[in-house]
Write a protein that holds these residues in place. Sequence first.
Motif, mmCIF file in Angstrom:
data_model
loop_
_atom_site.group_PDB
_atom_site.id
_atom_site.type_symbol
_atom_site.label_atom_id
_atom_site.label_comp_id
_atom_site.label_asym_id
_atom_site.label_seq_id
_atom_site.Cartn_x
_atom_site.Cartn_y
_atom_site.Cartn_z
ATOM 1 N N LEU A 1 -63.689 -4.138 19.886
ATOM 2 C CA LEU A 1 -63.965 -4.280 21.309
ATOM 3 C C LEU A 1 -65.375 -3.800 21.638
ATOM 4 N N ALA A 2 -65.820 -2.761 20.959
ATOM 5 C CA ALA A 2 -67.199 -2.297 21.154
ATOM 6 C C ALA A 2 -68.186 -3.395 20.768
ATOM 7 N N LYS A 3 -67.956 -4.012 19.625
ATOM 8 C CA LYS A 3 -68.837 -5.096 19.186
ATOM 9 C C LYS A 3 -68.843 -6.235 20.198
ATOM 10 N N ASP A 4 -67.680 -6.608 20.697
ATOM 11 C CA ASP A 4 -67.583 -7.714 21.653
ATOM 12 C C ASP A 4 -68.353 -7.425 22.934
ATOM 13 N N ASN A 5 -68.509 -6.154 23.257
ATOM 14 C CA ASN A 5 -69.198 -5.776 24.489
ATOM 15 C C ASN A 5 -70.627 -5.293 24.252
ATOM 16 N N GLY A 6 -71.113 -5.451 23.033
ATOM 17 C CA GLY A 6 -72.484 -5.054 22.741
ATOM 18 C C GLY A 6 -72.697 -3.557 22.720
ATOM 19 N N LEU A 7 -71.651 -2.810 22.351
ATOM 20 C CA LEU A 7 -71.728 -1.358 22.280
ATOM 21 C C LEU A 7 -71.669 -0.889 20.828
ATOM 22 N N TYR A 8 -72.231 0.283 20.568
ATOM 23 C CA TYR A 8 -72.161 0.896 19.248
ATOM 24 C C TYR A 8 -71.109 2.004 19.252
ATOM 25 N N VAL A 9 -70.614 2.331 18.050
ATOM 26 C CA VAL A 9 -69.544 3.325 17.912
ATOM 27 C C VAL A 9 -70.053 4.554 17.172
ATOM 28 N N TRP A 10 -69.745 5.673 17.752
ATOM 29 C CA TRP A 10 -69.933 6.998 17.139
ATOM 30 C C TRP A 10 -68.521 7.491 16.866
ATOM 31 N N ILE A 11 -68.163 7.676 15.594
ATOM 32 C CA ILE A 11 -66.800 8.074 15.247
ATOM 33 C C ILE A 11 -66.794 9.461 14.617
ATOM 34 N N ASP A 12 -65.943 10.330 15.138
ATOM 35 C CA ASP A 12 -65.760 11.663 14.580
ATOM 36 C C ASP A 12 -64.593 11.652 13.602
ATOM 37 N N ILE A 13 -64.829 12.184 12.410
ATOM 38 C CA ILE A 13 -63.773 12.324 11.403
ATOM 39 C C ILE A 13 -63.407 13.801 11.377
ATOM 40 N N MET A 14 -62.268 14.136 11.928
ATOM 41 C CA MET A 14 -61.992 15.525 12.298
ATOM 42 C C MET A 14 -61.106 16.234 11.275
ATOM 43 N N LEU A 15 -61.700 16.481 10.103
ATOM 44 C CA LEU A 15 -60.981 17.218 9.065
ATOM 45 C C LEU A 15 -61.003 18.726 9.319
ATOM 46 N N ALA A 16 -61.985 19.171 10.102
ATOM 47 C CA ALA A 16 -62.166 20.615 10.273
ATOM 48 C C ALA A 16 -62.487 20.958 11.725
ATOM 49 N N THR A 17 -62.098 20.112 12.631
ATOM 50 C CA THR A 17 -62.479 20.289 14.032
ATOM 51 C C THR A 17 -61.258 20.462 14.914
ATOM 52 N N HIS A 18 -61.121 21.617 15.501
ATOM 53 C CA HIS A 18 -60.171 21.859 16.585
ATOM 54 C C HIS A 18 -58.712 21.612 16.212
ATOM 55 N N GLY A 19 -58.416 20.346 15.876
ATOM 56 C CA GLY A 19 -57.026 19.888 15.816
ATOM 57 C C GLY A 19 -56.355 20.091 14.470
ATOM 58 N N ALA A 20 -55.036 19.855 14.486
ATOM 59 C CA ALA A 20 -54.183 20.170 13.341
ATOM 60 C C ALA A 20 -54.313 19.148 12.223
ATOM 61 N N CYS A 21 -54.090 19.622 11.007
ATOM 62 C CA CYS A 21 -53.915 18.711 9.877
ATOM 63 C C CYS A 21 -52.510 18.121 9.960
ATOM 64 N N PRO A 22 -52.185 17.119 9.154
ATOM 65 C CA PRO A 22 -50.847 16.514 9.230
ATOM 66 C C PRO A 22 -49.742 17.522 8.904
ATOM 67 N N GLU A 23 -48.590 17.296 9.529
ATOM 68 C CA GLU A 23 -47.439 18.179 9.307
ATOM 69 C C GLU A 23 -46.980 18.140 7.851
ATOM 70 N N TRP A 24 -47.103 16.964 7.236
ATOM 71 C CA TRP A 24 -46.655 16.854 5.844
ATOM 72 C C TRP A 24 -47.497 17.731 4.913
ATOM 73 N N LEU A 25 -48.783 17.930 5.263
ATOM 74 C CA LEU A 25 -49.645 18.745 4.413
ATOM 75 C C LEU A 25 -49.226 20.213 4.470
ATOM 76 N N ILE A 26 -48.855 20.691 5.652
ATOM 77 C CA ILE A 26 -48.376 22.076 5.790
ATOM 78 C C ILE A 26 -47.064 22.263 5.029
ATOM 79 N N LYS A 27 -46.187 21.283 5.119
ATOM 80 C CA LYS A 27 -44.890 21.394 4.435
ATOM 81 C C LYS A 27 -45.064 21.396 2.918
ATOM 82 N N GLU A 28 -45.958 20.552 2.433
ATOM 83 C CA GLU A 28 -46.161 20.461 0.988
ATOM 84 C C GLU A 28 -46.940 21.656 0.445
ATOM 85 N N TYR A 29 -47.847 22.202 1.268
ATOM 86 C CA TYR A 29 -48.673 23.342 0.846
ATOM 87 C C TYR A 29 -48.621 24.411 1.935
ATOM 88 N N PRO A 30 -47.544 25.169 2.021
ATOM 89 C CA PRO A 30 -47.441 26.197 3.080
ATOM 90 C C PRO A 30 -48.576 27.212 3.041
#
Length: 693
Positions: free
Chosen positions: A69-98
């Motif tokens: 949709l950004a491309k269709d509207n002539g916009l560029y995308v800035w994407i954050d990959i949040m491995l270490a930012t604010h939010g939680a890792c997946p629940e399955w990762l905590i269960k597998e590695y407490p």
Amino acid sequence: MKFKKIEVPFPIGVEYFRSGVPKREVWEKDFFEIKRRGFNIVRTASYWNWMEPSKGQYKLDDIDAFFDLAKDNGLYVWIDIMLATHGACPEWLIKEYPDICAVNNLGNNILPDAHPAYSQGAMRHCYDHPAWRKYGGKLLDHVVNRYKKHDAMYAWGIWDGINLSTAWTSQGNQLPCYCSNTIKKYINWLKNKFTLNELNERVLRRYNFWSDIEIPRSNQNVLEMLLYKQFNYENLSDHLKWMINRTRKLDDIHETRTHGGWIPRPWDEICAEVADSWGMSMPSNNLLNENATSLMSDRVFAFSWARYLGKNNRWWNEEIYSGMSPGGVKWGNQTKPEELSILLWMTLIYGASGAMFWQYRPDYMAFESPGYNLASLDGKPTQRLEAVSEDILKIKEIYEHLPLGFFNSQVAIMNHQLSHEIFTYNELGDEFIQEIRGLFRNFWSDGIQADIISPKTDLTNYKLILLPNISIITDDVFNSINDVLNSNKDTNLIATSNFGLYSDNGLSSYNPPDKFSEKLGVRISDFSTITQEDINIGNNVLETPLGNYKIVKPTRFTILEQTNGSEAVALLNGNIVGIENLNKNFSWYGFSFEALSNKKDFYNSLSNKNNIFQQISVNRENVIPIIRKSNKKGVLIFLFNLNEQDTICEVTLNIDIKSGVDLTKNETLYLSNNVFNVQMNKWGLNIIHCDYK
């Protein structure tokens, strides 16, 4: 390194989508409106537990649609990959590695938590667990490979608000992680730096074996906590470097980004040097009032620090909060449209690569909503969106002058991050920053550009260097100051407040100022304070060759003693509180300039004494003049009226110009001896273009 470029000299964007909001039905209309209003970039940031709900199963259909949709509207995308930012890792990762859970200083695992900025789960995983890199690296690879060739791809946000793993919940107690993985890494780090005997000597312990070492769990354990924090900050930088190098290996075209807060933190410099550019987030409300000059100056101070930190001075103001903060059912004072306008223009003037607003719509899912927004809950424009849209058009009108050039600064202020660190141990971290900001503000408000620097800077490039609270004399501090003292250049140093009270390991110096006492001709005789009672009865007069000034608020001061031919330059109640060395290129005032009355007169006298050339001046309080080189020719002068009423301002230039045009009003100005008058609106901006003679 060359990055993919947007075809404008100053791109402006908005954060739009985060982990499920806004809902997909409104995207198409919003993207059309975002583009119509002149924005160039849309930013998306989703948390790891949203992107990979099952191991190896990446749910990115919403991000796919976002890019298309950004491309269709002539916009560029800035994407954050949040491995270490604010939010939680997946629940399955905590269960597998407490044991991936971060552990606080009391030995307790960080439990599930939330915050208005991450209501879907606070980050509680530790970066030092091997599973973080194993599975986080796979997600990083997948996302980079999935979008690196997309026509709309612009920038990778690698680490938003880089911080310790325990920082995102109050359970962390504002200390690092104490899990077994982090402790193991710390012990190995110590072994690589010291023998056990060397460590014992440094921290004044008598450990018999490496296994005896106690990890410091209180800031009152100063000597050992300094080492533990140093390890953790270097560790942060190493994790960031790992993510960036992994991204660059797959994609060497698009910029990698990281940012801190608008208030400097002690680990900023070591982390900023790793990324392609640095940045910040900052609140925008409660700025335009009777303290507007002070409050705006604090923001500009952050811009100057970010510009210093950014690689090749590359930085973004990547989160200008678009509306009030906080939100929630007890919302704060709403951001004025003029506050956003001033922050946007200041961002441009201070050399940013671009500006981003956080957010377009409110967040909906938590108590950031209904704040932080350009558009209303129903998507209709607010007055803030209308104002920003107008500013985007005005910025386009000066494209031919961009990028702006900086004149070389004559004044610099050192921000020493290790000294900041030790102030935080005494719960005075805010005071440390306030003193640096105060020095910056008094030059900035008078039209003098002061750089914010660190000990890595060549100080001999400046006429005047201010050293506020340089309390720990590390080797880099010693070398940078010593180079000035030994040079023949016309550079003067002024230390304020706490100088050299600690040696480089955090131990109080036996001969303060540490490493400099004999060289500068000064010893510390004692310590005292000016109390409110002293102020009330008049025991608060500071006598200096620059004039007499009153101490107008309670403050600490250091009592000094002259040696080796130094001269007393400040007296307080009969005590020497300021000295100048024999060579007259170093002064130390053992108190904060922020405590003085009539600071404007004091700083003017200081500037005159040190031959600081003032390119521009104005005759109105709270009118801020900033001068830059035009990319076309001549100079651009930006005048900000931070008063709560219209005003007429007289501007004096100390450079020869032959013409002046107010670009804001498209009016030619009448010049007489490089002086002109400007009619200014309340909280307004005038942009003046002047040609040289």
